[in-house]
Design a protein around this motif. Structure first.
Motif, PDB file in Angstrom:
ATOM      1  N   TRP B 114      -3.854  20.545   7.340  1.00 33.94           N
ATOM      2  CA  TRP B 114      -4.301  19.203   7.772  1.00 33.94           C
ATOM      3  C   TRP B 114      -4.646  18.353   6.538  1.00 33.94           C
ATOM      4  O   TRP B 114      -4.354  17.161   6.507  1.00 33.94           O
ATOM      5  N   GLY B 115      -5.228  18.977   5.525  1.00 31.27           N
ATOM      6  CA  GLY B 115      -5.547  18.278   4.273  1.00 31.27           C
ATOM      7  C   GLY B 115      -4.293  17.720   3.619  1.00 31.27           C
ATOM      8  O   GLY B 115      -4.296  16.607   3.093  1.00 31.27           O
ATOM      9  N   VAL B 116      -3.196  18.493   3.683  1.00 29.72           N
ATOM     10  CA  VAL B 116      -1.911  18.022   3.131  1.00 29.72           C
ATOM     11  C   VAL B 116      -1.419  16.816   3.936  1.00 29.72           C
ATOM     12  O   VAL B 116      -0.968  15.817   3.366  1.00 29.72           O
ATOM     13  N   PHE B 117      -1.525  16.895   5.278  1.00 37.46           N
ATOM     14  CA  PHE B 117      -1.175  15.762   6.165  1.00 37.46           C
ATOM     15  C   PHE B 117      -1.921  14.515   5.718  1.00 37.46           C
ATOM     16  O   PHE B 117      -1.365  13.431   5.617  1.00 37.46           O
ATOM     17  N   LEU B 118      -3.222  14.728   5.487  1.00 38.63           N
ATOM     18  CA  LEU B 118      -4.130  13.629   5.137  1.00 38.63           C
ATOM     19  C   LEU B 118      -3.705  12.975   3.832  1.00 38.63           C
ATOM     20  O   LEU B 118      -3.658  11.747   3.719  1.00 38.63           O
ATOM     21  N   ALA B 119      -3.354  13.814   2.844  1.00 35.79           N
ATOM     22  CA  ALA B 119      -2.933  13.320   1.536  1.00 35.79           C
ATOM     23  C   ALA B 119      -1.635  12.512   1.670  1.00 35.79           C
ATOM     24  O   ALA B 119      -1.511  11.430   1.093  1.00 35.79           O
ATOM     25  N   VAL B 120      -0.690  13.039   2.465  1.00 34.16           N
ATOM     26  CA  VAL B 120       0.597  12.354   2.668  1.00 34.16           C
ATOM     27  C   VAL B 120       0.369  11.010   3.361  1.00 34.16           C
ATOM     28  O   VAL B 120       0.920   9.979   2.956  1.00 34.16           O
ATOM     29  N   SER B 121      -0.482  11.031   4.395  1.00 34.85           N
ATOM     30  CA  SER B 121      -0.770   9.811   5.151  1.00 34.85           C
ATOM     31  C   SER B 121      -1.447   8.764   4.266  1.00 34.85           C
ATOM     32  O   SER B 121      -1.073   7.582   4.286  1.00 34.85           O
ATOM     33  N   SER B 122      -2.433   9.184   3.464  1.00 37.72           N
ATOM     34  CA  SER B 122      -3.143   8.250   2.584  1.00 37.72           C
ATOM     35  C   SER B 122      -2.209   7.674   1.536  1.00 37.72           C
ATOM     36  O   SER B 122      -2.263   6.477   1.223  1.00 37.72           O
ATOM     37  N   SER B 123      -1.319   8.535   1.014  1.00 34.95           N
ATOM     38  CA  SER B 123      -0.372   8.071  -0.006  1.00 34.95           C
ATOM     39  C   SER B 123       0.588   7.038   0.596  1.00 34.95           C
ATOM     40  O   SER B 123       0.906   6.041  -0.052  1.00 34.95           O
ATOM     41  N   ALA B 124       1.041   7.267   1.843  1.00 30.27           N
ATOM     42  CA  ALA B 124       1.946   6.311   2.508  1.00 30.27           C
ATOM     43  C   ALA B 124       1.240   4.978   2.720  1.00 30.27           C
ATOM     44  O   ALA B 124       1.833   3.908   2.525  1.00 30.27           O
ATOM     45  N   GLU B 125      -0.041   5.034   3.114  1.00 25.13           N
ATOM     46  CA  GLU B 125      -0.809   3.803   3.334  1.00 25.13           C
ATOM     47  C   GLU B 125      -1.015   3.050   2.016  1.00 25.13           C
ATOM     48  O   GLU B 125      -0.907   1.830   1.975  1.00 25.13           O
ATOM     49  N   LYS B 126      -1.279   3.799   0.943  1.00 26.24           N
ATOM     50  CA  LYS B 126      -1.476   3.174  -0.374  1.00 26.24           C
ATOM     51  C   LYS B 126      -0.196   2.496  -0.834  1.00 26.24           C
ATOM     52  O   LYS B 126      -0.207   1.374  -1.328  1.00 26.24           O
ATOM     53  N   LYS B 127       0.926   3.214  -0.635  1.00 26.95           N
ATOM     54  CA  LYS B 127       2.231   2.672  -1.045  1.00 26.95           C
ATOM     55  C   LYS B 127       2.515   1.378  -0.299  1.00 26.95           C
ATOM     56  O   LYS B 127       3.021   0.413  -0.863  1.00 26.95           O
ATOM     57  N   ALA B 128       2.184   1.371   0.996  1.00 25.56           N
ATOM     58  CA  ALA B 128       2.420   0.185   1.828  1.00 25.56           C
ATOM     59  C   ALA B 128       1.607  -0.996   1.321  1.00 25.56           C
ATOM     60  O   ALA B 128       2.131  -2.101   1.188  1.00 25.56           O
ATOM     61  N   SER B 129       0.314  -0.769   1.001  1.00 26.50           N
ATOM     62  CA  SER B 129      -0.507  -1.892   0.521  1.00 26.50           C
ATOM     63  C   SER B 129      -0.110  -2.317  -0.885  1.00 26.50           C
ATOM     64  O   SER B 129      -0.111  -3.501  -1.191  1.00 26.50           O
ATOM     65  N   ASN B 130       0.285  -1.363  -1.744  1.00 25.41           N
ATOM     66  CA  ASN B 130       0.738  -1.717  -3.085  1.00 25.41           C
ATOM     67  C   ASN B 130       2.035  -2.523  -3.035  1.00 25.41           C
ATOM     68  O   ASN B 130       2.228  -3.456  -3.799  1.00 25.41           O
ATOM     69  N   GLY B 131       2.911  -2.138  -2.098  1.00 27.36           N
ATOM     70  CA  GLY B 131       4.186  -2.845  -1.920  1.00 27.36           C
ATOM     71  C   GLY B 131       3.943  -4.282  -1.541  1.00 27.36           C
ATOM     72  O   GLY B 131       4.600  -5.194  -2.036  1.00 27.36           O
ATOM     73  N   LEU B 132       2.945  -4.491  -0.688  1.00 25.18           N
ATOM     74  CA  LEU B 132       2.630  -5.855  -0.252  1.00 25.18           C
ATOM     75  C   LEU B 132       2.058  -6.648  -1.416  1.00 25.18           C
ATOM     76  O   LEU B 132       2.441  -7.799  -1.634  1.00 25.18           O
ATOM     77  N   LEU B 133       1.177  -6.025  -2.208  1.00 26.05           N
ATOM     78  CA  LEU B 133       0.566  -6.720  -3.347  1.00 26.05           C
ATOM     79  C   LEU B 133       1.635  -7.168  -4.334  1.00 26.05           C
ATOM     80  O   LEU B 133       1.636  -8.300  -4.792  1.00 26.05           O
ATOM     81  N   SER B 134       2.579  -6.265  -4.651  1.00 24.91           N
ATOM     82  CA  SER B 134       3.621  -6.625  -5.623  1.00 24.91           C
ATOM     83  C   SER B 134       4.532  -7.704  -5.055  1.00 24.91           C
ATOM     84  O   SER B 134       5.003  -8.570  -5.768  1.00 24.91           O
ATOM     85  N   ALA B 135       4.756  -7.651  -3.723  1.00 24.25           N
ATOM     86  CA  ALA B 135       5.595  -8.683  -3.091  1.00 24.25           C
ATOM     87  C   ALA B 135       4.910 -10.042  -3.162  1.00 24.25           C
ATOM     88  O   ALA B 135       5.549 -11.061  -3.409  1.00 24.25           O
ATOM     89  N   GLU B 136       3.588 -10.041  -2.973  1.00 24.84           N
ATOM     90  CA  GLU B 136       2.837 -11.304  -3.024  1.00 24.84           C
ATOM     91  C   GLU B 136       2.809 -11.859  -4.445  1.00 24.84           C
ATOM     92  O   GLU B 136       2.899 -13.064  -4.651  1.00 24.84           O
ATOM     93  N   LYS B 137       2.716 -10.962  -5.443  1.00 20.04           N
ATOM     94  CA  LYS B 137       2.717 -11.398  -6.848  1.00 20.04           C
ATOM     95  C   LYS B 137       4.072 -11.990  -7.220  1.00 20.04           C
ATOM     96  O   LYS B 137       4.170 -12.920  -7.998  1.00 20.04           O
ATOM     97  N   GLY B 138       5.131 -11.426  -6.690  1.00 16.80           N
ATOM     98  CA  GLY B 138       6.496 -11.873  -6.988  1.00 16.80           C
ATOM     99  C   GLY B 138       6.804 -13.235  -6.425  1.00 16.80           C
ATOM    100  O   GLY B 138       7.746 -13.908  -6.846  1.00 16.80           O
ATOM    101  N   ARG B 139       6.028 -13.679  -5.433  1.00 13.98           N
ATOM    102  CA  ARG B 139       6.325 -14.974  -4.790  1.00 13.98           C
ATOM    103  C   ARG B 139       5.807 -16.151  -5.580  1.00 13.98           C
ATOM    104  O   ARG B 139       4.866 -16.056  -6.304  1.00 13.98           O
TER     105      ARG B 139
END
Lengths: 103, 139
Positions: B114-139
């Protein structure tokens, strides 16, 4: 053998879930959790048994294998029965309600 | 003998913790995900109570099916004292020994996965928010 049968059930239910069942509302995720949970627990059991018996663990007698296989199938069947019962009680698609109310 | 009792006890604790966490969570955080470089879709972040529910589902499911195995082997009975090992003090001792070794390992393995699930899920959420930040900076 019980571990093996449960792992197969876990893998199959996960593939079904991945193939789109997670969107269908059929609660296949519940089956995945049940079978993976049991598989992990039997894995721990198998590790302890291996530590105790050594290579003998991999050479069970035919009668033991048959009994464990029978147990594995029964476990899978019980998991499916629990899943169907929860599905019918929660009735996410309203099928049971519609069938009862239909005259 | 009764190794499934340890993960079942953990399942009870995690279920209670999940309910308490759910009642304390006020608002589900949303993360905007850029799908095709132009369209941005708001995706709900998985609340911690739901992540706890994953663990309780794994523990309940596993210990439930293991309980059936113990009934199969005659180690659990539907009448008092429910555990056949409880009838004899020597068996009782080995039952506690099994619970403290096999049972604890079972609960630990499930929690680790379950801890591995948690790490994968948190990493996916972080990637999603980082992707949005870089997209906003690019605009």
């Amino acid at each position: 053998m019980t571990l093996l049968v449960t792992v197969f059930a876990a893998v199959i239910s996960t593939v079904v879930w991945y193939a789109g069942a997670y969107k269908s509302g059929m609660k296949v995720g519940m089956l995945c959790f049940m079978y993976w949970g049991a598989s992990l627990m039997w894995l721990a059991d198998a590790v302890f048994e291996y530590a105790e018996t050594g290579a003998e663990f991999f050479t069970p007698s035919a009668a033991e294998m048959l009994n464990d296989f029978y147990l594995g199938l029964s476990v899978v069947a019980l998991g499916l029965v629990i899943w169907v019962a929860v599905l019918l009680i929660k009735d996410p698609k309203g099928v049971v309600k519609a069938a009862i109310l239909r005259k | 003998m009764a190794c499934f009792i340890v993960p079942a006890a953990e399942a009870v604790i995690v279920s209670v913790a999940s309910k308490l966490t759910a009642s304390n969570e006020k608002e589900i955080e949303t993360v905007n995900v850029e799908l095709d470089g132009e369209n941005v879709e708001a995706v709900k972040k998985v609340p911690f109570s739901r992540k706890l529910k994953w663990l309780s589902n794994l523990l309940w499911g596993g210990s439930g099916l293991l309980a059936f195995e113990h009934v199969w082997h005659g180690e659990v009975t539907p009448w008092f004292p429910f555990l056949t090992a409880a009838n004899d003090s020597a068996d009782l001792l080995s039952m506690f020994q099994e619970m403290s070794t096999v049972g604890v390992t079972m609960a630990a393995i499930v929690t680790a996965v379950w801890g591995v699930f948690l790490a994968v899920s948190s990493s996916a959420e972080k990637k999603a928010s980082n992707g949005l930040l870089s997209a906003e900076k690019g605009r």
